[in-house]
Scaffold this active site. Structure first.
Site, mmCIF file in Angstrom:
data_model
loop_
_atom_site.group_PDB
_atom_site.id
_atom_site.type_symbol
_atom_site.label_atom_id
_atom_site.label_comp_id
_atom_site.label_asym_id
_atom_site.label_seq_id
_atom_site.Cartn_x
_atom_site.Cartn_y
_atom_site.Cartn_z
ATOM 1 C CG ASP A 208 -1.994 1.085 1.133
ATOM 2 O OD1 ASP A 208 -1.789 2.063 0.387
ATOM 3 O OD2 ASP A 208 -3.029 0.947 1.797
ATOM 4 C CG HIS A 213 -0.932 5.842 4.444
ATOM 5 N ND1 HIS A 213 -1.770 6.197 5.474
ATOM 6 C CD2 HIS A 213 -1.730 5.275 3.487
ATOM 7 C CE1 HIS A 213 -3.016 5.849 5.167
ATOM 8 N NE2 HIS A 213 -3.010 5.298 3.976
ATOM 9 C CB ILE A 228 -2.368 9.398 8.845
ATOM 10 C CG1 ILE A 228 -2.968 9.077 7.470
ATOM 11 C CG2 ILE A 228 -2.587 10.852 9.221
ATOM 12 C CD1 ILE A 228 -4.476 9.279 7.387
ATOM 13 N N GLY A 231 -5.015 2.517 7.906
ATOM 14 C CA GLY A 231 -6.038 1.953 8.770
ATOM 15 C C GLY A 231 -5.890 0.452 8.938
#
Length: 309
Positions: A208, A213, A228, A231
């Site tokens: 990912d 991110h 961040i 998730g």
């Protein structure tokens, strides 16, 4: 409600994704385990060495159940995904929920055949909600290993209904991935784990590479002070905590997983996973210690309870 987009929802509902193959090695499973914090607190952890090392003569490593979320990565709604007729801004997408059913333990390496379809489409006016379901089969044996159902919010893509009745479709009549009510009672178990400042960089090695991110400039444009955490990485931390505290280190006790993403996590923050045992279901929520905010909630259903509980 008038259809101002010219989008035909029936066209999307009937769309068949191309069949995909996901091949992984033992090395990929190890990198994933490290990416969700395995052995991060203790490199000699008896429960977690099994995810990264052939401990005590084991022939193969064990694979974490949340690793299965990677199987459907190629059909995850990114800017390159073809959703017939739907116009949307990839920067406005939100991954809202992940539901996983597990049918067989995962081999330490395998070739996986993925069959995906639209499992839900809902017009919420200002947003469209799309559920993508992926069934994953072992290419060699043909066995069904798991099913993932990903729910994504496409902000700005709603308003496509042709009548005053908003369009809503779902092939999940049992509504297994329903909302979770967090108990008011004291948790059965609590597990505290600190993510590393480089956690998102490490997790991205599993595939990912969303710049939200990784890239500080992109993160600031999106309204965050810095990149961040994914998730699904937070979900991996939570399920790993449940396996350690409730399953006594046995990942094969996990039957199904629901994770609802509530708020972002910054790499380097401390995650506190609170768990409540209700029969064979573990209700959980994850809080960020530094901000005292809930970032994830859901449940994990088990095949059985550990004999020591």
């Amino acid at each position: 409600m008038a259809n101002i987009s010219g989008f035909n929802p029936e066209l999307l509902v009937s769309y068949k994704f191309p069949e995909k193959t996901f091949t992984y090695s033992e090395r990929d499973a190890v990198i994933y385990a490290l990416g969700v914090g395995a052995c991060g607190r203790d490199a000699a952890d008896d429960d977690e060495l099994r995810y990264v090392y052939h401990e005590n003569g084991l022939q193969f490593i064990q694979v974490l159940p949340t690793f299965s979320a990677l199987f459907s990565f190629e059909v995850r709604p990114t800017g390159e995904l073809d959703l017939p007729g739907l116009q949307y801004d990839p920067s406005l997408m939100l991954h809202g929920q992940q539901y996983i059913e597990l049918y067989k333990p995962f081999p330490s390496s395998a070739s996986i055949r993925n069959e995906s379809c639209i499992a839900g489409l809902h017009d919420k006016g200002k947003a469209a909600i799309i559920e993508i379901e992926t069934k994953s089969y072992n290419s060699e044996s043909g066995e069904l290993l798991c099913m993932n159902r990903m729910t994504t919010y496409f902000r700005g893509a709603g308003g496509f209904s042709n009548s005053y009745q908003p369009f809503s479709y779902s092939n999940n009549p049992t509504n297994k991935a329903s909302a979770v009510k967090i108990p008011k009672s004291r948790p059965f178990a609590v597990y505290e784990d600190c993510t590393q400042p480089s956690q998102a960089l490490l997790y991205s090695l599993s595939g990912d590479h969303n710049p939200l991110h990784l890239d500080p400039k992109i993160a600031k444009v999106a309204g965050f002070s810095r990149p961040i955490l994914h998730g699904l990485c937070t979900l991996g931390f939570a399920v790993r905590a449940i396996i350690k505290c409730i399953c006594r280190g046995d990942p094969n006790m996990v039957k199904s997983i629901l994770g609802r993403f509530l708020l972002h996590v910054y790499p380097g923050e401390t995650l506190i996973t609170e768990m409540w045992l209700q029969g064979l279901r573990v209700i959980y929520q994850v809080k960020v210690k530094e901000r005292n905010r809930s970032v994830l909630s859901g449940y994990v259903d088990l095949h059985r309870l550990a004999s020591s509980l």
